[in-house]
Motif scaffolding. Structure first.
Motif, PDB file in Angstrom:
ATOM      1  N   VAL A 127       6.947  12.925  -1.725  1.00  0.00           N
ATOM      2  CA  VAL A 127       6.996  12.759  -3.185  1.00  0.00           C
ATOM      3  C   VAL A 127       6.823  11.288  -3.550  1.00  0.00           C
ATOM      4  O   VAL A 127       6.018  10.933  -4.429  1.00  0.00           O
ATOM      5  CB  VAL A 127       8.324  13.310  -3.741  1.00  0.00           C
ATOM      6  N   ILE A 128       7.564  10.413  -2.881  1.00  0.00           N
ATOM      7  CA  ILE A 128       7.465   8.969  -3.158  1.00  0.00           C
ATOM      8  C   ILE A 128       6.139   8.420  -2.651  1.00  0.00           C
ATOM      9  O   ILE A 128       5.450   7.677  -3.360  1.00  0.00           O
ATOM     10  CB  ILE A 128       8.643   8.228  -2.507  1.00  0.00           C
ATOM     11  N   PHE A 129       5.783   8.772  -1.414  1.00  0.00           N
ATOM     12  CA  PHE A 129       4.545   8.267  -0.836  1.00  0.00           C
ATOM     13  C   PHE A 129       3.338   8.731  -1.642  1.00  0.00           C
ATOM     14  O   PHE A 129       2.396   7.960  -1.888  1.00  0.00           O
ATOM     15  CB  PHE A 129       4.428   8.754   0.613  1.00  0.00           C
ATOM     16  N   GLY A 130       3.362  10.003  -2.054  1.00  0.00           N
ATOM     17  CA  GLY A 130       2.266  10.521  -2.874  1.00  0.00           C
ATOM     18  C   GLY A 130       2.174   9.823  -4.215  1.00  0.00           C
ATOM     19  O   GLY A 130       1.076   9.542  -4.710  1.00  0.00           O
ATOM     20  N   GLY A 131       3.338   9.533  -4.823  1.00  0.00           N
ATOM     21  CA  GLY A 131       3.329   8.809  -6.097  1.00  0.00           C
ATOM     22  C   GLY A 131       2.725   7.422  -5.966  1.00  0.00           C
ATOM     23  O   GLY A 131       1.991   6.958  -6.853  1.00  0.00           O
ATOM     24  N   ILE A 132       3.022   6.749  -4.847  1.00  0.00           N
ATOM     25  CA  ILE A 132       2.443   5.427  -4.595  1.00  0.00           C
ATOM     26  C   ILE A 132       0.925   5.523  -4.464  1.00  0.00           C
ATOM     27  O   ILE A 132       0.181   4.717  -5.042  1.00  0.00           O
ATOM     28  CB  ILE A 132       3.061   4.805  -3.331  1.00  0.00           C
ATOM     29  N   VAL A 133       0.465   6.529  -3.699  1.00  0.00           N
ATOM     30  CA  VAL A 133      -0.984   6.702  -3.493  1.00  0.00           C
ATOM     31  C   VAL A 133      -1.685   7.036  -4.808  1.00  0.00           C
ATOM     32  O   VAL A 133      -2.763   6.500  -5.108  1.00  0.00           O
ATOM     33  CB  VAL A 133      -1.245   7.803  -2.444  1.00  0.00           C
ATOM     34  N   ILE A 134      -1.087   7.911  -5.607  1.00  0.00           N
ATOM     35  CA  ILE A 134      -1.684   8.272  -6.903  1.00  0.00           C
ATOM     36  C   ILE A 134      -1.792   7.050  -7.803  1.00  0.00           C
ATOM     37  O   ILE A 134      -2.795   6.851  -8.503  1.00  0.00           O
ATOM     38  CB  ILE A 134      -0.851   9.381  -7.575  1.00  0.00           C
ATOM     39  N   ALA A 135      -0.758   6.198  -7.795  1.00  0.00           N
ATOM     40  CA  ALA A 135      -0.790   4.975  -8.609  1.00  0.00           C
ATOM     41  C   ALA A 135      -1.858   4.015  -8.112  1.00  0.00           C
ATOM     42  O   ALA A 135      -2.570   3.384  -8.908  1.00  0.00           O
ATOM     43  CB  ALA A 135       0.581   4.310  -8.600  1.00  0.00           C
ATOM     44  N   LEU A 136      -2.001   3.885  -6.792  1.00  0.00           N
ATOM     45  CA  LEU A 136      -2.990   2.963  -6.232  1.00  0.00           C
ATOM     46  C   LEU A 136      -4.415   3.429  -6.464  1.00  0.00           C
ATOM     47  O   LEU A 136      -5.334   2.613  -6.580  1.00  0.00           O
ATOM     48  CB  LEU A 136      -2.743   2.792  -4.732  1.00  0.00           C
ATOM     49  N   THR A 137      -4.618   4.756  -6.517  1.00  0.00           N
ATOM     50  CA  THR A 137      -5.978   5.298  -6.657  1.00  0.00           C
ATOM     51  C   THR A 137      -6.334   5.644  -8.097  1.00  0.00           C
ATOM     52  O   THR A 137      -7.390   6.228  -8.342  1.00  0.00           O
ATOM     53  CB  THR A 137      -6.140   6.556  -5.775  1.00  0.00           C
ATOM     54  N   ASP A 138      -5.455   5.315  -9.039  1.00  0.00           N
ATOM     55  CA  ASP A 138      -5.777   5.562 -10.449  1.00  0.00           C
ATOM     56  C   ASP A 138      -7.029   4.780 -10.832  1.00  0.00           C
ATOM     57  O   ASP A 138      -7.166   3.605 -10.494  1.00  0.00           O
ATOM     58  CB  ASP A 138      -4.601   5.142 -11.324  1.00  0.00           C
ATOM     59  N   VAL A 143      -5.461  -0.272  -7.687  1.00  0.00           N
ATOM     60  CA  VAL A 143      -6.084  -1.419  -7.024  1.00  0.00           C
ATOM     61  C   VAL A 143      -7.219  -0.994  -6.083  1.00  0.00           C
ATOM     62  O   VAL A 143      -7.903  -1.854  -5.523  1.00  0.00           O
ATOM     63  CB  VAL A 143      -5.029  -2.204  -6.211  1.00  0.00           C
ATOM     64  N   VAL A 144      -7.408   0.296  -5.918  1.00  0.00           N
ATOM     65  CA  VAL A 144      -8.440   0.759  -4.988  1.00  0.00           C
ATOM     66  C   VAL A 144      -9.832   0.566  -5.582  1.00  0.00           C
ATOM     67  O   VAL A 144     -10.768   0.158  -4.883  1.00  0.00           O
ATOM     68  CB  VAL A 144      -8.205   2.229  -4.604  1.00  0.00           C
ATOM     69  N   ASN A 145      -9.980   0.869  -6.868  1.00  0.00           N
ATOM     70  CA  ASN A 145     -11.291   0.722  -7.496  1.00  0.00           C
ATOM     71  C   ASN A 145     -11.825  -0.703  -7.455  1.00  0.00           C
ATOM     72  O   ASN A 145     -13.009  -0.909  -7.180  1.00  0.00           O
ATOM     73  CB  ASN A 145     -11.246   1.240  -8.940  1.00  0.00           C
ATOM     74  N   PRO A 146     -11.009  -1.736  -7.729  1.00  0.00           N
ATOM     75  CA  PRO A 146     -11.511  -3.115  -7.563  1.00  0.00           C
ATOM     76  C   PRO A 146     -11.981  -3.405  -6.144  1.00  0.00           C
ATOM     77  O   PRO A 146     -12.946  -4.158  -5.949  1.00  0.00           O
ATOM     78  CB  PRO A 146     -10.297  -3.973  -7.940  1.00  0.00           C
ATOM     79  N   VAL A 147     -11.323  -2.814  -5.143  1.00  0.00           N
ATOM     80  CA  VAL A 147     -11.767  -2.997  -3.758  1.00  0.00           C
ATOM     81  C   VAL A 147     -13.119  -2.312  -3.548  1.00  0.00           C
ATOM     82  O   VAL A 147     -14.014  -2.866  -2.890  1.00  0.00           O
ATOM     83  CB  VAL A 147     -10.713  -2.431  -2.776  1.00  0.00           C
ATOM     84  N   PHE A 151     -17.574  -3.577  -2.553  1.00  0.00           N
ATOM     85  CA  PHE A 151     -18.560  -2.976  -1.655  1.00  0.00           C
ATOM     86  C   PHE A 151     -19.667  -2.249  -2.417  1.00  0.00           C
ATOM     87  O   PHE A 151     -20.498  -1.563  -1.812  1.00  0.00           O
ATOM     88  CB  PHE A 151     -17.878  -1.998  -0.701  1.00  0.00           C
ATOM     89  N   GLY A 152     -19.654  -2.390  -3.752  1.00  0.00           N
ATOM     90  CA  GLY A 152     -20.686  -1.758  -4.561  1.00  0.00           C
ATOM     91  C   GLY A 152     -20.540  -0.259  -4.705  1.00  0.00           C
ATOM     92  O   GLY A 152     -21.496   0.428  -5.056  1.00  0.00           O
ATOM     93  N   LEU A 153     -19.341   0.271  -4.442  1.00  0.00           N
ATOM     94  CA  LEU A 153     -19.115   1.714  -4.522  1.00  0.00           C
ATOM     95  C   LEU A 153     -18.525   2.137  -5.860  1.00  0.00           C
ATOM     96  O   LEU A 153     -18.349   3.323  -6.107  1.00  0.00           O
ATOM     97  CB  LEU A 153     -18.171   2.160  -3.389  1.00  0.00           C
ATOM     98  N   SER A 154     -18.203   1.178  -6.714  1.00  0.00           N
ATOM     99  CA  SER A 154     -17.656   1.467  -8.030  1.00  0.00           C
ATOM    100  C   SER A 154     -18.043   0.334  -8.971  1.00  0.00           C
ATOM    101  O   SER A 154     -18.563  -0.702  -8.538  1.00  0.00           O
ATOM    102  CB  SER A 154     -16.128   1.619  -7.949  1.00  0.00           C
TER     103      SER A 154
END
Length: 308
Positions: A127-138, A143-147, A151-154
């Motif tokens: 539950v906690i780990f999934g919440g962290i991942v969902i927040a990071l991949t929003d 912060v995943v989209n800036p990464v 690489f030109g993927l977003s």
């Protein structure tokens, strides 16, 4: 009798107590719930009293007939099987390779630090780990989209929504890898530590490099451990962690995120089709036994070793 009593010292009673706790845990959480299988051959759907439905309702095999005719059920089964096969191909070798790499680290402090860091995610609930991942991949605040942009993927104008169905399987495999690779490597590291150092010393004298020692000594020596875990993983090809998938599941990715564990839950508790859900669980258990027995038979024929 006196000799037997002397052998049973306090340490024996401690071991018996620990073994008894384990046996009690299995009895309460693994064997007693098997009584619910009876519900799969009873007319208990929409019942207000499940115990009364198991004991007093009519016997029927209609639950299994409905199961076979349910297209959604077979779609979920293939979804579960496909995801688990891909996860097995990626995440099963990962702890083995990680254990081999950790074994090559010469500094004891560095090795312990690496193991501590990689083991830590396992102790965080899904539950906690999934919440962290969902927040990071929003796609707006994560912060995943800036990464990905590097690489030109977003792009800022058209960010990638990683919660969409087409990315779900990839995300789940990567998340499982991060959470379990360190913990899964512990048993392999323990097996490697049990290998006689004399074998490595003899191989070094013969001019064997690190790669040769890993392939020709380490892997063959831990092969029995690898076989056991491979067979257990094959038997779980239709099984999933309910919490792992439920926390990432939403209406947008349901076509890819619905697995047997979550479908049984929704069938039994959301729609109150208790007998149908019990039939699904029994089906999963039967397939697990078939997969385990078949893979064990093949392993004993090809490799000469198996789980039993």
């Amino acid at each position: 009798m006196k000799e037997i009593h002397k052998k049973f010292n306090s340490r024996n009673y401690q071991l018996l107590f620990m073994a008894g706790c384990g046996a009690a845990f299995l009895l309460i959480f693994s064997y007693l719930p098997m009584f619910g299988i009876l519900l799969s051959v009873k007319d208990g759907n929409k019942s207000l009293n499940i115990l009364q439905a198991m004991l007093q309702s009519d016997w029927t095999l209609q639950n299994y007939v409905d199961l076979v005719a349910d297209e959604k059920f077979w779609s979920v089964v293939w979804n579960t099987l496909g995801l688990n096969v891909l996860s097995l191909l990626v995440n099963f070798p990962a702890p083995i390779l990680f254990a081999l790499l950790v074994n090559e680290v010469r500094s004891k402090h560095v090795r312990k630090t690496i193991q501590t860091i990689t083991n830590f995610p396992h102790f965080i609930s899904w539950v906690i780990f999934g919440g962290i991942v969902i927040a990071l991949t929003d796609m707006t605040t994560g912060v995943v989209n800036p990464v990905l942009e590097l690489f030109g993927l977003s792009s800022p104008d058209n960010p990638v929504d990683l919660n969409m169905p087409q990315y779900f399987w990839t995300k789940m495999i990567l998340v499982s890898f991060i959470k379990n690779v360190g913990w899964g490597s512990i048993i392999y590291i323990a097996a490697i530590s049990g290998i006689s150092p004399e074998l490595y010393e003899a191989a070094i004298i013969d001019g064997a490099g690190r790669w040769d020692r890993a392939v020709k000594i380490t892997l063959p020596m831990i092969a029995p451990t690898i076989t056991v875990f491979l067979l257990l993983n094959i038997s779980r090809l239709l099984g999933n962690s309910f919490e792992q998938f439920y926390v990432f599941q939403n209406s947008a990715n349901l076509s890819k995120s619905e697995v047997l564990a979550t479908y049984v839950y929704s069938t039994g508790f959301t729609y109150r089709n208790y007998s149908t859900a019990a039939a699904m669980s029994f089906f999963e258990g039967v397939i697990a036994v078939i997969l385990l027995s078949t893979s064990n038979f093949i392993s004993k024929k090809l490799a000469g070793r198996g789980l039993f």
